[in-house]
Design a protein around this motif. Structure first.
Motif, PDB file in Angstrom:
ATOM      1  N   LYS A 138       0.850  -1.204   0.000  1.00 24.22           N
ATOM      2  CA  LYS A 138       0.000   0.000   0.000  1.00 24.22           C
ATOM      3  C   LYS A 138       0.887   1.256   0.000  1.00 24.22           C
ATOM      4  O   LYS A 138       0.710   2.181   0.797  1.00 24.22           O
ATOM      5  CB  LYS A 138      -0.916   0.017   1.225  1.00 24.22           C
ATOM      6  N   ALA A 139       1.864   1.240  -0.895  1.00 23.66           N
ATOM      7  CA  ALA A 139       2.847   2.323  -0.926  1.00 23.66           C
ATOM      8  C   ALA A 139       2.218   3.619  -1.434  1.00 23.66           C
ATOM      9  O   ALA A 139       1.362   3.599  -2.319  1.00 23.66           O
ATOM     10  CB  ALA A 139       4.013   1.929  -1.819  1.00 23.66           C
ATOM     11  N   ASP A 140       2.651   4.738  -0.852  1.00 27.08           N
ATOM     12  CA  ASP A 140       2.225   6.051  -1.332  1.00 27.08           C
ATOM     13  C   ASP A 140       3.131   6.522  -2.450  1.00 27.08           C
ATOM     14  O   ASP A 140       2.681   7.109  -3.427  1.00 27.08           O
ATOM     15  CB  ASP A 140       2.299   7.077  -0.186  1.00 27.08           C
ATOM     16  N   LYS A 141       4.436   6.295  -2.249  1.00 26.92           N
ATOM     17  CA  LYS A 141       5.408   6.815  -3.215  1.00 26.92           C
ATOM     18  C   LYS A 141       6.382   5.715  -3.620  1.00 26.92           C
ATOM     19  O   LYS A 141       6.795   4.911  -2.787  1.00 26.92           O
ATOM     20  CB  LYS A 141       6.213   7.944  -2.577  1.00 26.92           C
ATOM     21  N   VAL A 142       6.745   5.758  -4.907  1.00 28.39           N
ATOM     22  CA  VAL A 142       7.688   4.769  -5.422  1.00 28.39           C
ATOM     23  C   VAL A 142       8.827   5.503  -6.127  1.00 28.39           C
ATOM     24  O   VAL A 142       8.618   6.110  -7.182  1.00 28.39           O
ATOM     25  CB  VAL A 142       6.985   3.817  -6.415  1.00 28.39           C
ATOM     26  N   PRO A 143      10.025   5.504  -5.546  1.00 30.98           N
ATOM     27  CA  PRO A 143      11.148   6.139  -6.236  1.00 30.98           C
ATOM     28  C   PRO A 143      11.617   5.280  -7.413  1.00 30.98           C
ATOM     29  O   PRO A 143      11.998   4.124  -7.223  1.00 30.98           O
ATOM     30  CB  PRO A 143      12.228   6.246  -5.156  1.00 30.98           C
ATOM     31  N   TYR A 170     -10.063  -0.146  -1.870  1.00 27.51           N
ATOM     32  CA  TYR A 170      -9.028  -0.867  -1.125  1.00 27.51           C
ATOM     33  C   TYR A 170      -7.616  -0.392  -1.469  1.00 27.51           C
ATOM     34  O   TYR A 170      -6.907   0.149  -0.632  1.00 27.51           O
ATOM     35  CB  TYR A 170      -9.168  -2.382  -1.345  1.00 27.51           C
ATOM     36  N   PHE A 171      -7.208  -0.585  -2.711  1.00 24.34           N
ATOM     37  CA  PHE A 171      -5.841  -0.188  -3.078  1.00 24.34           C
ATOM     38  C   PHE A 171      -5.789   1.299  -3.369  1.00 24.34           C
ATOM     39  O   PHE A 171      -6.690   1.842  -4.011  1.00 24.34           O
ATOM     40  CB  PHE A 171      -5.381  -0.952  -4.320  1.00 24.34           C
ATOM     41  N   LYS A 172      -4.721   1.947  -2.902  1.00 20.29           N
ATOM     42  CA  LYS A 172      -4.552   3.338  -3.310  1.00 20.29           C
ATOM     43  C   LYS A 172      -3.560   3.395  -4.465  1.00 20.29           C
ATOM     44  O   LYS A 172      -2.707   2.523  -4.616  1.00 20.29           O
ATOM     45  CB  LYS A 172      -4.143   4.223  -2.154  1.00 20.29           C
TER      46      LYS A 172
END
Ligand code: ADP
Ligand code: TRP
Length: 328
Positions: A138-143, A170-172
């Protein structure tokens, strides 16, 4: 705290371009986000590596990222294949991914062109596995680098589609954090463009002093400035960009002035640059060697990372199974 996850493609040793272009961002992000990093060894199977390659490259990458400053207490680092829950999510995402859209992914088309003899299903569903890596946390940011943007779009699409199919929130949708935008482009030593593994112009973090010196002394230059204060042509500008990264302001100013008043001696500049690159790399190199001499410690770090990632993954899988209608 916002969650960050990123996968590391297991391809050889880190060079200065990787360091300033990507790894430094990871190291900074671990202080600002709830971060985790993993070695994407399942993804690497698309090219059919040998068991020796797999074992060696996981340890190499672990030791190099740790030496660069990833603190596993802050940012657990794990090996993808240790966290088997991701496979279950991968399967569910595969069921909702369509052949047409997967075939249209640029990196898939590039692979079809580059290796027509090995167009396997893993290549086609690469974006599903990557989305599973990300959505599981459920990551907000992906480098990621810019080249991963299409895979990131697929991850967002799969998140939305899952929510729509099961009528849940469910998934963001994970956001990309493009480190290229925040980082310098590190030039090569051969007078052109960027430092890169495939360009054969890289200084590796694990290179020893003599190797660094040899590479820098061979760097392409020209016959010297022809006018006062002239603009620097690419090979020379590249050397100055490298100086900016690893040397002090005084050193940079000294050679910049010497260039501008046409007294510069490239041999001196290169000697200084080699010394400063070595001074920059030496502490990292020592740590790489320390980690590599301690495979037990590396295995423990990877196991601790896997335990943390699995705990999160198990929770996600439980919720996803409930949503889909399976027994939990
Ligand atoms: P290479 O094939 O040269 O090792 P990769 O394509 O595997 O490089 O790079 C991984 C990441 O490292 C890229 O996403 C990019 O952000 C960064 N990177 C690689 N080379 C450079 C460079 N010369 N300057 C800045 N960043 C770089
Ligand atoms: N595809 C990424 C690359 O080639 C590596 C990767 C795999 C990844 N899974 C990921 C990156 C999940 C970020 C998040 O560089």
């Amino acid at each position: 705290m916002e969650r960050v996850i990123s996968g590391i493609r297991p391809t050889g040793n880190l060079h200065l371009g990787n360091y300033f272009g990507a790894v430094k961002s990871f190291v900074q992000m671990q202080h600002e986000y709830d971060s985790m990093f993993f070695i994407a060894d399942w993804h690497s199977l698309t090219t059919h590596p040998t068991p020796e390659d797999i074992r060696r490259s996981a340890r190499t990458i672990l030791s190099e990222y740790l030496a660069c400053g990833i603190d596993p207490e802050k940012a657990p680092i794990y090996i993808q294949s240790d966290v088997k829950e991701v496979l279950e999510l991968y399967l569910y995402l595969n069921m909702n991914a369509y052949l047409g859209e997967l075939e249209r992914v640029t990196s898939f088309k590039d692979k079809v062109r580059a290796q027509p003899e090995n167009v396997n299903a893993g290549l086609l569903t690469y974006p599903c596995l990557m989305a599973a890596d990300i959505l599981m946390h459920k990551a907000d940011k992906v480098p990621v680098g810019k080249d991963q943007e299409q895979n990131m779009e697929m991850a967002r699409l799969f998140a939305r589609r899952f929510n729509r199919i099961y009528n849940v929130e469910y998934f963001k949708e994970p956001e990309s954090y493009h480190f290229n935008k925040h980082a310098v482009k590190v030039p090569g030593l051969n007078g052109t463009g960027k430092m890169g593994k495939s360009e054969g112009n890289a200084v590796y973090l694990c290179d020893d002093e003599a190797t660094i010196k040899k590479k820098v002394m061979r760097a392409v230059t020209d016959a010297g400035p022809e006018r006062l204060n002239q603009e620097k042509p690419e090979p020379i500008a590249n050397l100055f960009t490298l100086l900016e990264l690893v040397s002090t302001q005084e050193t940079y100013d000294f050679f910049n002035e010497a260039y501008n008043n046409m007294t510069i001696r490239y041999g001196d500049l290169k000697k200084q640059l080699a010394a400063d690159i070595n001074a920059f790399c030496a502490p990292i190199r020592e740590k790489i060697l320390e980690y590599q001499a301690n495979p037990k410690l590396l295995d423990e770090i990877a196991a601790a990372g896997a335990a943390k990632a699995s705990a999160r993954a198990a929770q996600t899988i439980k919720e996803v199974r409930e949503i889909i209608g399976f027994r939990v």
